[in-house]
Scaffold this active site. Structure first.
Site, PDB file in Angstrom:
ATOM      1  N   GLN A 268      -7.774  34.217 -60.987  1.00  0.00           N
ATOM      2  CA  GLN A 268      -8.915  35.097 -60.787  1.00  0.00           C
ATOM      3  C   GLN A 268     -10.108  34.666 -61.609  1.00  0.00           C
ATOM      4  OE1 GLN A 268      -8.775  37.447 -58.231  1.00  0.00           O
ATOM      5  NE2 GLN A 268      -7.028  36.069 -58.066  1.00  0.00           N
ATOM      6  N   HIS A 271     -12.824  32.335 -60.049  1.00  0.00           N
ATOM      7  CA  HIS A 271     -13.782  32.778 -59.040  1.00  0.00           C
ATOM      8  C   HIS A 271     -15.215  32.597 -59.529  1.00  0.00           C
ATOM      9  CE1 HIS A 271     -11.646  34.370 -55.593  1.00  0.00           C
ATOM     10  NE2 HIS A 271     -10.758  34.918 -56.391  1.00  0.00           N
ATOM     11  N   GLU A 336      -8.391  45.937 -59.693  1.00  0.00           N
ATOM     12  CA  GLU A 336      -8.421  45.455 -58.311  1.00  0.00           C
ATOM     13  C   GLU A 336      -7.042  44.888 -57.947  1.00  0.00           C
ATOM     14  OE1 GLU A 336     -10.870  42.145 -55.638  1.00  0.00           O
ATOM     15  OE2 GLU A 336     -10.793  41.962 -57.817  1.00  0.00           O
ATOM     16  N   HIS A 337      -6.542  43.964 -58.767  1.00  0.00           N
ATOM     17  CA  HIS A 337      -5.222  43.367 -58.567  1.00  0.00           C
ATOM     18  C   HIS A 337      -4.346  43.717 -59.764  1.00  0.00           C
ATOM     19  CE1 HIS A 337      -8.119  40.425 -56.669  1.00  0.00           C
ATOM     20  NE2 HIS A 337      -7.332  40.690 -55.642  1.00  0.00           N
ATOM     21  N   ASP A 370      -4.138  36.870 -51.746  1.00  0.00           N
ATOM     22  CA  ASP A 370      -5.486  36.394 -51.396  1.00  0.00           C
ATOM     23  C   ASP A 370      -5.513  35.721 -50.034  1.00  0.00           C
ATOM     24  OD1 ASP A 370      -6.863  37.287 -53.592  1.00  0.00           O
ATOM     25  OD2 ASP A 370      -6.716  35.406 -54.703  1.00  0.00           O
ATOM     26  N   HIS A 429     -25.538  82.771 -35.018  1.00  0.00           N
ATOM     27  CA  HIS A 429     -24.156  82.293 -35.036  1.00  0.00           C
ATOM     28  C   HIS A 429     -23.220  83.430 -34.614  1.00  0.00           C
ATOM     29  CE1 HIS A 429     -25.692  78.943 -37.420  1.00  0.00           C
ATOM     30  NE2 HIS A 429     -24.484  78.390 -37.456  1.00  0.00           N
TER      31      HIS A 429
END
Length: 439
Positions: A268, A271, A336-337, A370, A429
């Site tokens: 990761q 990235h 996230e992971h 991934d 109404h």
């Protein structure tokens, strides 16, 4: 274990430290979208595209991607070109892409919600109708790296959901086309591709131009300008989420090979420089072994400079007291992971409340998710897993409530509605409901 730094730059923290909470907050801090200068530049681009359509998109694309296109027609790729890219791949790449696409498709087929209804005793029918969006826009990054996997993860759920038309945008800096990305678009059922990116691509999808059709929803990650533009056009068009840098939290009980874990963290961190990689364990000897593996393996990485910067900025090895404290950190970080690199990962699941994707056991590397495991890799970042979910088929569908009253049902409901409407002083109404009341 006091906080120190090693050659890699990765921080070492301990939950026992008096200032741990403050240091953790600092480590996790991330503003997903932009300062005033970025917002002003994006607003200018959005306004230009809204006012001048194709011309503004071409101008911005030429400027930011260093192209010399004379018109939008030069920035459109047709279905035959996508097929050509797929056919031209080496066999191993073509087969791997096809296998990944099929696994992603099969997983997302199971997500498809069904329309439903039920009938009450008086004959009134209530229900929900599920329908796909007409048109979706898929943003695929094309800057520091090309992501054919992102094409599959964004477009296949849209296709499974029944979206009528899928439009893809992908920047091509210096005019360089990535054949794997185009091949993935072919496999995923993309209808049209525009080689544009940045805020101008988001604007084109949100507002529509002479060449780019307006979409109902924009999905897919991008840089700070893309994220800022998505936030700005939300309301004009739907969006999936505001994605921050990629992140991984690994929890280890000490039984996993330290080199495996080091490489999981690197996967990761490579990235970009803002990505985050954190390892938590209550085994301090194990943490030291992972630290040594990080030092040993870092020089072997092709993207060593990026990984080193990422680890120094936002990485950490965290020593906790026990399993319970590790669970608490998981839910505090809402990663996230999440890799549960432990002996009995199933036993942890009931306690994990916040995580985008959970990778179970020692053999399940996050990298498998991934590319080809099947579940979506578009996941909530920056703690938003507290209230958000992975991208899925449901993101490309909408639900309509169904109400079909029988005469008897309308009469019974009318009495209830009348009382409540008059209590709110909404007499029209009330009278509307009262007309249906039987004496």
């Amino acid at each position: 274990m006091n906080e120190t730094t090693v050659t890699s730059g990765i921080a070492r923290l301990a939950t026992a430290d008096a200032d741990f909470a403050e240091r953790l907050d600092h480590l996790l801090a991330w503003e997903g979208v932009s300062d005033a200068e970025v917002q002003a530049r994006v607003a200018e681009i959005l306004a230009a595209v809204k006012a001048r359509g194709d011309a503004a998109v071409v101008e911005a694309t030429n400027r930011f991607d260093r192209l010399a296109a004379s018109g939008m027609q030069e920035l459109i790729l047709t279905a035959p070109r996508l097929r050509q890219a797929y056919d031209g791949l080496p066999e191993a790449q073509r087969e791997a892409l096809a296998q990944a696409a099929e696994r992603i498709r099969l997983y997302h087929e199971r997500q498809k919600p069904e329309s439903w209804h039920y009938t009450e005793a008086d004959g009134t029918v209530l229900g929900q109708q599920v329908a796909p969006l007409d048109r979706a826009g898929i943003y695929v990054p094309g800057g520091k790296a090309a992501y054919p996997s992102s094409v599959l993860m964004n477009a296949i759920p849209a296709h499974v959901a029944g979206v009528r038309e899928i439009i893809m945008v992908v920047p091509t800096p210096d005019g360089i086309l990535n054949e794997l990305v185009l091949a993935a678009a072919h496999l995923a059922g993309v209808d049209r591709v525009f080689t544009i990116g940045g805020a101008q691509a988001v604007a084109a999808l949100a507002y529509g131009t002479e060449s780019v059709p307006r979409v109902d929803k924009i999905v897919g990650p991008g840089n700070i300008y893309v994220a800022t533009a998505k936030r700005a056009v939300f309301g004009q068009v739907g969006i999936d989420m505001i994605a921050g840098p990629s992140e991984i939290l690994v929890v280890s009980d000490g039984g996993t090979d330290p080199e495996w874990l080091a490489m999981d963290l690197f996967s990761q961190a490579e990235h970009d420089e803002d990505a985050q990689a954190i390892l938590v364990s209550w085994d301090t000897e194990h943490l030291a072994a992972v630290e040594a593996a990080i030092e040993r393996l870092l020089p072997t990485l092709e993207r060593e400079a990026i990984v080193r910067e990422s680890l120094a900025r936002r990485g950490a090895l965290i020593a906790c007291r026990d399993r319970a404290e590790a669970v608490s950190l998981i839910n505090r970080i809402a990663p996230e992971h999440l890799e549960l690199s432990v002996a009995n990962p199933e036993g942890w699941l009931p306690e994990v409340r916040h995580a985008g994707a959970i990778f179970m056991g020692r053999h399940t590397a996050e990298a498998l998710g991934d590319y080809c495991a099947g579940p979506n890799h578009v996941l909530p970042t920056s703690g938003t897993a507290r209230f958000s979910s992975p991208l899925g088929v449901y993101d490309f569908q909408k639900r309509s409530s169904i109400i079909h009253c029988s005469a008897e049902g309308a009469s019974q409901l009318g009495r209830v509605a009348s009382v409540l409407a008059r209590g709110e002083s909404l007499t029209a109404h009330a009278r509307s409901a009262e007309y249906r009341i039987r004496d």
